[in-house]
Enzyme design. Sequence first.
Site, PDB file in Angstrom:
ATOM      1  N   ASP A 112       0.887  -0.926  -0.113  1.00  0.00           N
ATOM      2  CA  ASP A 112      -0.131  -0.106   0.032  1.00  0.00           C
ATOM      3  C   ASP A 112       0.813   1.347   0.033  1.00  0.00           C
ATOM      4  O   ASP A 112       1.987   1.101  -0.329  1.00  0.00           O
ATOM      5  CB  ASP A 112      -0.927  -0.052   1.219  1.00  0.00           C
ATOM      6  CG  ASP A 112      -2.330   0.627   1.049  1.00  0.00           C
ATOM      7  OD1 ASP A 112      -2.373   1.794   0.996  1.00  0.00           O
ATOM      8  OD2 ASP A 112      -3.206  -0.162   0.779  1.00  0.00           O
ATOM      9  N   HIS A 156      -3.603   6.253   3.670  1.00  0.00           N
ATOM     10  CA  HIS A 156      -4.385   4.933   3.341  1.00  0.00           C
ATOM     11  C   HIS A 156      -3.855   3.866   3.844  1.00  0.00           C
ATOM     12  O   HIS A 156      -4.533   3.021   4.503  1.00  0.00           O
ATOM     13  CB  HIS A 156      -4.413   4.996   1.867  1.00  0.00           C
ATOM     14  CG  HIS A 156      -5.274   3.965   1.193  1.00  0.00           C
ATOM     15  ND1 HIS A 156      -4.874   2.689   0.883  1.00  0.00           N
ATOM     16  CD2 HIS A 156      -6.790   4.108   0.935  1.00  0.00           C
ATOM     17  CE1 HIS A 156      -5.967   1.935   0.327  1.00  0.00           C
ATOM     18  NE2 HIS A 156      -6.978   2.455   0.341  1.00  0.00           N
ATOM     19  N   SER A 309     -11.492  -0.788  -0.029  1.00  0.00           N
ATOM     20  CA  SER A 309     -10.016  -0.917   0.690  1.00  0.00           C
ATOM     21  C   SER A 309     -10.103  -1.295   1.892  1.00  0.00           C
ATOM     22  O   SER A 309      -9.086  -1.932   2.343  1.00  0.00           O
ATOM     23  CB  SER A 309      -9.472   0.457   0.552  1.00  0.00           C
ATOM     24  OG  SER A 309      -8.927   0.980  -0.813  1.00  0.00           O
TER      25      SER A 309
END
Length: 489
Positions: A112, A156, A309
């Site tokens: 990620d 994120h 996600s």
Amino acid sequence: TADAGQISRVFKNSIKAQTAEPIQRRVIEDTIGLDRVYHLKFDPATGVEKVINELLKNPLIEYAEPSYVYYASYIPNDPFYSGNQAYLRQVKAEQSWDLIRNSSNTIIAIVDTGTDMDHADLKANILSPGIDLVGADFANSIEDNDPDVKSDSAGHGVMVSGIASAISNNGFGIASLASDAKLMIVKVSADNRARTIYRGYEGIKYAADNGAHIINCSWGGPAGGFFGQDIINYAFSKGCMVIAAAGNSGSSQMDYPAAFQGVIAVASVDINDKKSSFSNYGNSVTLSAPGEIFTTSNGNKFTNTQGTSFSTPLVASAAALVRSKFPQYDMFQVGEQLRVTADNIDSVNPAYAGQMGTGRLNVFRALTENLPSIRYQNITLVDKGKGAIPVGDTLKIFMDIENFLSPVSGLTIKLSTANPNIQVINEQLILESIGTKELKTIGPFLVFIKPGVTDNEPVDFKLNYTSGTTYTSSEQFQVLVSRDFLNVE
């Protein structure tokens, strides 16, 4: 039989009880009969069922049953758990934690944007040093060993990390399903363009080469390709599970890598098991999980977020628990265990019936149920048109099916299609039995191609597997009929 030393009265003083009234004390007879309850100890090699059956032959015995042992329910003391993490109770986390909480032998790779390497709710679970495959500048990519995020805009991966394995019961922050699984941080975006994934597939390979058991990919896009599938196949060859987000465009067009063969593709549902408005759906979805989440954020903080996600690492975390509970399973079997034990949610999603995978993640069922997992591995088509499958032909469909989990007997396999121009002549076959990891060839199903079909028409078929009332599952596949071309080898 047992001697006097093995039998004892449970409540020796229950024959008569006295009230606690201050003016007058009254003797009350035991009308329930607790004075007649005895505790019997016996050789465990005899078996509790056999002992009970022997006791019940005696007419003086009113009932005989095991002396059950119970356990205190585990609820973590993380301050945000009760008020902000209802999604964990939704997937039956508390019942699961009563069975197993130790998954420290499992490594989840977070491929990620990096993570907050010093976050108090993550740091103890993060494997150091991690890797950054892109570096500071996307225009001048240089690998380094610093996957720490440099700004909140790159957070994120921090949010994903907390869902996968935040430290639980530490009196701080949030809880996670697999609260001590190890996190391998693989940064595949640039510091100056953190939301763009540049080297995602290279990150998957790195994780597979460096000992990851589960590879979480909370990213994707509409383009696939041979390279991506090769990377996925490579990870499988290393014994890894790859889990990916279905996508957030609210369409049936699946993102890649989620749409690649073998990847566990995760859609998102809300707290009521309804499809999240943003979530993709379709035949390629493996299962669904809550995707409207409260989790860790950059700078030792916490935040609300939503997206496929974030449903994805919840499944990754569940996989870590299942791997610990069933160490004999390979990672593909772990994924199948999660898939076959999901709760069907078609009734609350009638517009997306069969499009949200097998249902919503249920970790407790995954840890306690023993079900088969039937999947087709190869389909062979035999027609009279040398592969063209022309109008008026009766197509023969053979297939190889494999059972990846518990053995099953009396398996019914039914083929169907909603296409009015296709007639399934013999729609049902029955297998007497199929064992764990056994591969069998079945068929043929006979399928008539009616004159109303158009050239190169894609026909969607559905396979339903059932065994009694304990097992039901389905798969879909597509066949192009009335082809105006031939493939020649």
